[in-house]
Design an enzyme around this catalytic site. Structure first.
Site, PDB file in Angstrom:
ATOM      1  CG  ASP A  52       4.645  -3.939   6.815  1.00 36.49           C
ATOM      2  OD1 ASP A  52       4.712  -4.750   7.757  1.00 36.49           O
ATOM      3  OD2 ASP A  52       5.644  -3.551   6.184  1.00 36.49           O
ATOM      4  CD  GLU A 226      10.943  -5.869  18.178  1.00 38.59           C
ATOM      5  OE1 GLU A 226      11.061  -6.153  19.392  1.00 38.59           O
ATOM      6  OE2 GLU A 226      11.925  -5.660  17.436  1.00 38.59           O
ATOM      7  CD  GLU A 345     -12.082  -2.236 -13.787  1.00 37.63           C
ATOM      8  OE1 GLU A 345     -11.144  -2.485 -14.571  1.00 37.63           O
ATOM      9  OE2 GLU A 345     -13.047  -1.509 -14.092  1.00 37.63           O
ATOM     10  CG  ASP A 460      -9.055  -2.918 -18.958  1.00 38.03           C
ATOM     11  OD1 ASP A 460      -8.876  -2.891 -17.732  1.00 38.03           O
ATOM     12  OD2 ASP A 460      -9.040  -1.901 -19.659  1.00 38.03           O
TER      13      ASP A 460
HETATM   14  O1  FUB Z   1       7.952  -4.430   6.280  1.00 38.36           O
HETATM   15  C1  FUB Z   1       9.110  -3.889   6.851  1.00 38.36           C
HETATM   16  C2  FUB Z   1       9.028  -3.872   8.343  1.00 38.36           C
HETATM   17  O2  FUB Z   1       8.797  -5.197   8.822  1.00 38.36           O
HETATM   18  C3  FUB Z   1       7.866  -3.096   8.908  1.00 38.36           C
HETATM   19  O3  FUB Z   1       8.085  -1.711   8.932  1.00 38.36           O
HETATM   20  C4  FUB Z   1       7.728  -3.720  10.240  1.00 38.36           C
HETATM   21  O4  FUB Z   1       6.531  -3.406  10.882  1.00 38.36           O
HETATM   22  C5  FUB Z   1       7.873  -5.170   9.899  1.00 38.36           C
HETATM   23  O5  FUB Z   1       6.656  -5.702   9.442  1.00 38.36           O
END
Ligand code: FUB
Length: 466
Positions: A52, A226, A345, A460
Site C-alpha cells: 500500500d 474496488e 546511512e 550504522d
Molecule cells: O493492505 C490491506 C488492504 O489490502 C488495503 O487496505 C487495500 O487497499 C488492499 O491493498
C-alpha cells in the site's frame, strides 16, 4: 533492541531474497565468470514485506509511507506502518516505523492503506484501522512535525467512521482539502484547514459505469471501483486512480473537471500482474518526471499477503491520459547520483540481501543480522576522481568480520577491505577505517559482508574520503 544471537531469527523475506541471490550468483557464475551484472532494484524494499504505497514529495525528497505485511502472513496481518525516503528513486533510506496500531488507543487491528500529506509544516497521516469499540473500520489521523515522525494520534478518536477503508487525501490549489475513501463505496468529505476536522457530512460519490467502468459479470458491484483511491490534480484535471475489480485487482483511473466530479472512466493504468491479488496506486511527480508506485508479490516468499512496494517511471500522453504501465524488475532509473563523501546511512539501500534493520541506540536505524555473504548494493555512487579511505560506524557483540567494498557488481572488483572487531555489544558503536583504491567515476557500490558463522556485526553509517 537486538535480541541475543541464539534467539534472533531472520525474516522470511530476507532469507528468501538471500536464497534468490545465491541461486542467481551460481547461475551467473556458471554462465559468465566475469563480474556479476547489476541486478534489478524493484521491489524497493527487500528487508521486509511492504504494501500500500503512499509517496509524498517534500523538500526535494520522496517520502514513501507503506504498510508492513508480516512474514509468513496468511491474511492482511498488519500492525504498523513504515516510512522510507529517497532523493534518487533507487537508493531508499529506512526510517523504521513511526506509527503503529498502539498509536491509536482506540484501534484494535488492521494497519491498512493510508496516505500522508504536509500542511503548514505539519505532516498528517490518514489510516484505516478497526475501531475496537465497534469492530468496524474507521479512519484515524496522526500528526507529526517531520515527515519521518514520530506521529501521534491527532484526535484520540476516529476522524470518520462508516465501516470503510483506504483513505487518500488531496489539497486543492485553492487550499481546500478533501479526504476520499471507501470499499465497497467511494466517499469524500471536505477537511477543514486544521486537517483534523471536517465540514458537512461524508458524501457518497455515485459509482456509475460511466464514471468508473463496467465490472464484468457482477450485478452487486457494477463498476470497476474496488478500493484504494488516489486522488490528485494535474493542470486543471482531477485524477482518481484506484484498485479495480476483485480479485485479482488491476489499477484503473477516472478523471473529472472538479474534485467532486463528475468522474469519467478512462481505462487501465496497470493490468493484473505480479502474484498479489491486491494492488494499490500512488502517483507523484519528482524532479520533472512522473512515477507510479504499486505493490506485488515479487520478493521470494511473496504473494497476496506478503507484498512488496515497487515503482515505475512513466510519461503522461500529450492529452493527459495515463499510458499503460507494466511491472518491471528494473524499476525507475536513478534520478541523480549518490554522494559517497558525506555520511550515508547503512540503511540507505538499492538492494539488500540477507540483512535487516532495527532502531539504533545512536538514533535512526542501523543494519543488523549481518551474516557471511550478505550484501548491500548502493547504486550510482559518484566517486569522481577517486576515494582513498572508507570509514564505517560499526558494533559487534561477537568477533566481527570484514566489510568488502566492491564496485560494479556483488562479485566486481574489490576496492577496499575493512576489518571489524568485536566492540562488546550490538549497540556499542566504534569507527573502523581502511584504505581504498580503484573507486573512481560513478559506480554501483557493494558492501559485502564476510566472516565466520552467526551474526558478524552491525553498521550504522559510512562515508568515503579523498
Ligand atoms: O493492505 C490491506 C488492504 O489490502 C488495503 O487496505 C487495500 O487497499 C488492499 O491493498
Amino acid at each position: 533492541m537486538k535480541t541475543p544471537n541464539a534467539t534472533r531469527r531472520r525474516p522470511a523475506a530476507i532469507a528468501a531474497a538471500l536464497v534468490g541471490v545465491v541461486v542467481a550468483a551460481l547461475l551467473s557464475a556458471a554462465a559468465d565468470p566475469s563480474p556479476a551484472p547489476a541486478r534489478a532494484d524493484n521491489p524497493i524494499v527487500q528487508t521486509i514485506y511492504t504494501a500500500d504505497p503512499a509517496p509524498l514529495v517534500h523538500n526535494g525528497r520522496v517520502y514513501l509511507y507503506t504498510g508492513h505485511d508480516e512474514d509468513g502472513s496468511t491474511w492482511f496481518t498488519m500492525k504498523e506502518w513504515r516510512v522510507w525516503s529517497s532523493d534518487d528513486m533507487v537508493n531508499w533510506t529506512d526510517h523504521g516505523s513511526p506509527l503503529n496500531l498502539d498509536t491509536f488507543s482506540w484501534a484494535r487491528q488492521d494497519a491498512w492503506a493510508g496516505q500522508a500529506v504536509e500542511r503548514n509544516g505539519k505532516f498528517y497521516w490518514y489510516v484505516p484501522v478497526i475501531n475496537d469499540a465497534t469492530g468496524r473500520p474507521a479512519i484515524g489521523v496522526a500528526v507529526a512535525d517531520s515527515p519521518t515522525g514520530p506521529f501521534r494520534d491527532a484526535l484520540g478518536r476516529p476522524l470518520v467512521q462508516n465501516g470503510e477503508i483506504d483513505p487518500t487525501v488531496f489539497i486543492d490549489t485553492d487550499g481546500q482539502a478533501y479526504l476520499y475513501w471507501g470499499n465497497p463505496n467511494l466517499w469524500y468529505v471536505k477537511l477543514n484547514a486544521d486537517m483534523i476536522s471536517y465540514s458537512g457530512s461524508a458524501t457518497k460519490i455515485p459509482l456509475t459505469t460511466q464514471g468508473f467502468g463496467t465490472r464484468p459479470g457482477s450485478t452487486e458491484r457494477p463498476t470497476l471501483y474496488e478500493e484504494g483511491p488516489w486522488v490528485y490534480k494535474r493542470g486543471s484535471l482531477y485524477y482518481n486512480v484506484f484498485a479495480a475489480q476483485c480479485c485479482s485487482e488491476h489499477i484503473a483511473y477516472s478523471t473529472a473537471p472538479s474534485p467532486t466530479g463528475p468522474w469519467t472512466y478512462r481505462g487501465t493504468v496497470m493490468p493484473t500482474q505480479g502474484s498479489s491479488f491486491t494492488n494499490h496506486p500512488g502517483v507523484i511527480d519528482f524532479k520533472g518526471s512522473s512515477y507510479f508506485f504499486y505493490h506485488n508479490g515479487a520478493l521470494p516468499g511473496g504473494g497476496g499477503f506478503t507484498r512488496s512496494v515497487a515503482v515505475e517511471k512513466f510519461t503522461y500522453n500529450a492529452d493527459g491520459t495515463i499510458p499503460q504501465i507494466n511491472m518491471t524488475t528494473a524499476g525507475a532509473p536513478q534520478a541523480g547520483t549518490l554522494n559517497p563523501f558525506v555520511r550515508q546511512e547503512a540503511e540507505t539501500i538499492a538492494w539488500a540481501t540477507g540483512v535487516e534493520t532495527e532502531r539504533s541506540s545512536a538514533g535512526g536505524m542501523n543494519v543488523g543480522w549481518i551474516e557471511n555473504g550478505d550484501s548491500i548494493k548502493v547504486k550510482g555512487a559518484a566517486f569522481g576522481t577517486g576515494a582513498r579511505q572508507f570509514t564505517a560506524r560499526v558494533a559487534s557483540a561477537t568477533s566481527g568480520g570484514t566489510i568488502e567494498l566492491r564496485v560494479d557488481g556483488p562479485n566486481g572488483p574489490v576496492v577496499g577491505r575493512c576489518t571489524v572487531t568485536g566492540t562488546g555489544g550490538w549497540q556499542n558503536w566504534a569507527d573502523v577505517s581502511c584504505p581504498i583504491s580503484g573507486a573512481t567515476g560513478t559506480r554501483d557500490l557493494y558492501l559485502k559482508f564476510t566472516g565466520g558463522g552467526g551474526y558478524l556485526f552491525n553498521v550504522d553509517y559510512w562515508r568515503f574520503a579523498v
